[in-house]
Design a protein around this motif. Structure first.
Motif, PDB file in Angstrom:
ATOM      1  N   PRO A   9       0.841  -1.205   0.000  1.00 13.81           N
ATOM      2  CA  PRO A   9       0.000   0.000   0.000  1.00 13.81           C
ATOM      3  C   PRO A   9       0.879   1.259   0.000  1.00 13.81           C
ATOM      4  O   PRO A   9       2.086   1.190   0.291  1.00 13.81           O
ATOM      5  N   PRO A  10       0.303   2.420  -0.294  1.00 14.26           N
ATOM      6  CA  PRO A  10       1.076   3.670  -0.336  1.00 14.26           C
ATOM      7  C   PRO A  10       1.873   3.963   0.924  1.00 14.26           C
ATOM      8  O   PRO A  10       2.986   4.481   0.854  1.00 14.26           O
ATOM      9  N   VAL A  11       1.332   3.629   2.103  1.00 16.04           N
ATOM     10  CA  VAL A  11       2.013   3.970   3.350  1.00 16.04           C
ATOM     11  C   VAL A  11       3.370   3.275   3.457  1.00 16.04           C
ATOM     12  O   VAL A  11       4.318   3.830   4.032  1.00 16.04           O
ATOM     13  N   VAL A  82       7.848  -0.308  -8.237  1.00 18.37           N
ATOM     14  CA  VAL A  82       7.240  -0.129  -9.559  1.00 18.37           C
ATOM     15  C   VAL A  82       5.785   0.290  -9.385  1.00 18.37           C
ATOM     16  O   VAL A  82       5.070  -0.283  -8.563  1.00 18.37           O
ATOM     17  N   TYR A  83       5.365   1.292 -10.141  1.00 15.08           N
ATOM     18  CA  TYR A  83       3.942   1.649 -10.143  1.00 15.08           C
ATOM     19  C   TYR A  83       3.515   2.023 -11.554  1.00 15.08           C
ATOM     20  O   TYR A  83       4.329   2.364 -12.413  1.00 15.08           O
ATOM     21  N   GLY A  84       2.209   1.959 -11.793  1.00 12.00           N
ATOM     22  CA  GLY A  84       1.692   2.278 -13.125  1.00 12.00           C
ATOM     23  C   GLY A  84       0.185   2.147 -13.175  1.00 12.00           C
ATOM     24  O   GLY A  84      -0.497   2.305 -12.159  1.00 12.00           O
ATOM     25  N   GLU A 140      13.924  -7.391  -3.059  1.00 15.81           N
ATOM     26  CA  GLU A 140      12.478  -7.328  -3.294  1.00 15.81           C
ATOM     27  C   GLU A 140      12.157  -6.310  -4.390  1.00 15.81           C
ATOM     28  O   GLU A 140      12.832  -5.288  -4.514  1.00 15.81           O
ATOM     29  N   VAL A 141      11.124  -6.616  -5.146  1.00  8.93           N
ATOM     30  CA  VAL A 141      10.494  -5.651  -6.040  1.00  8.93           C
ATOM     31  C   VAL A 141       9.092  -5.409  -5.515  1.00  8.93           C
ATOM     32  O   VAL A 141       8.314  -6.351  -5.337  1.00  8.93           O
ATOM     33  N   TRP A 142       8.792  -4.151  -5.222  1.00  7.74           N
ATOM     34  CA  TRP A 142       7.474  -3.783  -4.714  1.00  7.74           C
ATOM     35  C   TRP A 142       6.612  -3.248  -5.847  1.00  7.74           C
ATOM     36  O   TRP A 142       7.071  -2.416  -6.654  1.00  7.74           O
ATOM     37  N   TYR A 143       5.363  -3.712  -5.879  1.00  8.48           N
ATOM     38  CA  TYR A 143       4.362  -3.139  -6.781  1.00  8.48           C
ATOM     39  C   TYR A 143       3.423  -2.275  -5.948  1.00  8.48           C
ATOM     40  O   TYR A 143       2.851  -2.744  -4.960  1.00  8.48           O
ATOM     41  N   LEU A 144       3.303  -1.005  -6.309  1.00 10.14           N
ATOM     42  CA  LEU A 144       2.522  -0.059  -5.518  1.00 10.14           C
ATOM     43  C   LEU A 144       1.035  -0.197  -5.813  1.00 10.14           C
ATOM     44  O   LEU A 144       0.574   0.119  -6.919  1.00 10.14           O
ATOM     45  N   GLU A 145       0.280  -0.662  -4.835  1.00  6.52           N
ATOM     46  CA  GLU A 145      -1.175  -0.782  -4.988  1.00  6.52           C
ATOM     47  C   GLU A 145      -1.802   0.599  -5.130  1.00  6.52           C
ATOM     48  O   GLU A 145      -1.462   1.521  -4.403  1.00  6.52           O
ATOM     49  N   GLY A 146      -2.733   0.728  -6.040  1.00  4.58           N
ATOM     50  CA  GLY A 146      -3.395   2.011  -6.258  1.00  4.58           C
ATOM     51  C   GLY A 146      -2.638   2.933  -7.191  1.00  4.58           C
ATOM     52  O   GLY A 146      -3.160   3.977  -7.595  1.00  4.58           O
TER      53      GLY A 146
END
Length: 316
Positions: A9-11, A82-84, A140-146
């Motif tokens: 999540p963003p936090v 990563v976000y998109g 780790e690779v993080w995918y940003l939810e939202g």
């Protein structure tokens, strides 16, 4: 050697903390990226599902060259974020995790191929340098939810055209209403307003220009810079203050900064045990997972244990 994929999540992105400069990748279109992005994010657009494996590899190599040749290498290579837009971005993040894992294992052969393709004219091979300084250290690779929109909704002050050079130290976001600050976080109205801070808890003995806190509700606690003091009065007042702020203003954000991170953390622990119905052990684990630099020996843990026990007896 494994690189793990995780949706966050963003936090969690906010609490890295971002001002320590991690590798953040924006996979949206060039137009959206130019309109606004998360601070320090580098553009690496998602590829079309119709792209061949060779074309995907070529896009990654191009991105690696940009990161190294334009001196965009992050101070902290783990995690990569990563976000998109939508599922395409998630797939891109999954794929990137696998490719970083591959680069860890076979970086010498990959670097040799890229050096051969460039004619061996480069003194520093960007791919090898990327592997040594980033891929080898990424776990780790993080995918940003939202995505960008979800992050901007909560932390608009870290979005848009802001540059990394404009960044200031950030507090840790512990709960919806509570920020935990270290000594380096400034207590200045302009900065606090950017963070949407509405209330602060400080020591009345701090050397502050109280005029700098215009428009901010302040609770001053009688806490000194010493390991030997009774904190119960401060905890009682602080818990009431935070609870009242959140009840009166649903969007309230309370920043706690009292002579250092650990004393401030004791207030957070008191709040979590009383208002979030956590045990002291659960509260400690929650806060320490967010901020690893908190010193267990400096949060008045024994006092907190007695204080929480007394509160539970009073309520029963």
């Amino acid at each position: 050697m494994e690189v793990h994929f995780r949706a966050v999540p963003p936090v969690e992105l906010f609490n890295l903390p971002l001002y320590e400069h991690h590798l953040v990748i924006d996979t949206r279109s060039e137009e959206k990226y130019q309109l606004g992005h998360i601070v320090s994010a580098i553009h690496y657009p998602s590829w079309s599902p119709s792209l061949t494996d060779e074309e995907k590899e070529a896009s990654l190599l191009k991105f690696i060259h940009i990161v190294i040749e334009e001196c965009l290498r992050p101070e902290n290579p783990n995690p990569v974020v990563v976000y998109g837009d939508g599922e395409n971005a998630r797939e891109h993040a999954h794929w990137l995790a696998k490719r970083l894992e591959f680069l860890k294992k076979d970086r010498l052969s990959v670097a040799k191929v890229t050096a051969d393709s460039s004619g061996g004219s480069q003194q520093v091979n960007p791919v090898e340098y990327f592997c040594i300084t980033i891929a080898d250290k990424t776990r780790e690779v993080w995918y940003l939810e939202g995505g960008y929109d979800g992050f901007q909704k909560q932390y608009d002050f870290l979005c848009g055209q802001i540059t990394f050079m404009e960044m200031m130290p950030l507090p840790h976001h512990i709960t919806e209403h509570v920020y935990l600050a270290s000594r380096v976080v400034p207590l200045e109205a302009d900065y606090l307003h950017k963070l949407h801070v509405t209330h602060v808890i400080v020591s009345q003995h701090q050397l502050l220009d109280w005029g700098q806190l215009t428009g901010i509700s302040v609770l001053k606690c009688d806490v000194r810079d010493t390991d030997y003091q009774n904190m119960a009065g401060c905890w009682n007042a602080a818990v009431r203050f935070i609870d009242s702020a959140s009840q009166e203003t649903p969007s309230a954000r309370v920043l706690i900064k009292m002579l250092g991170r650990s004393r401030s953390a004791s207030v957070v622990l008191a709040y979590l045990t009383m208002m979030c119905h956590m045990s002291l052990e659960q509260a400690w684990e929650h806060v320490h997972n967010i901020c690893h630099k908190i010193d267990h020996s400096l949060v008045y843990y024994d006092q907190l244990q007695q204080w929480t026990n007394n509160k539970q007896i009073c309520e029963s």
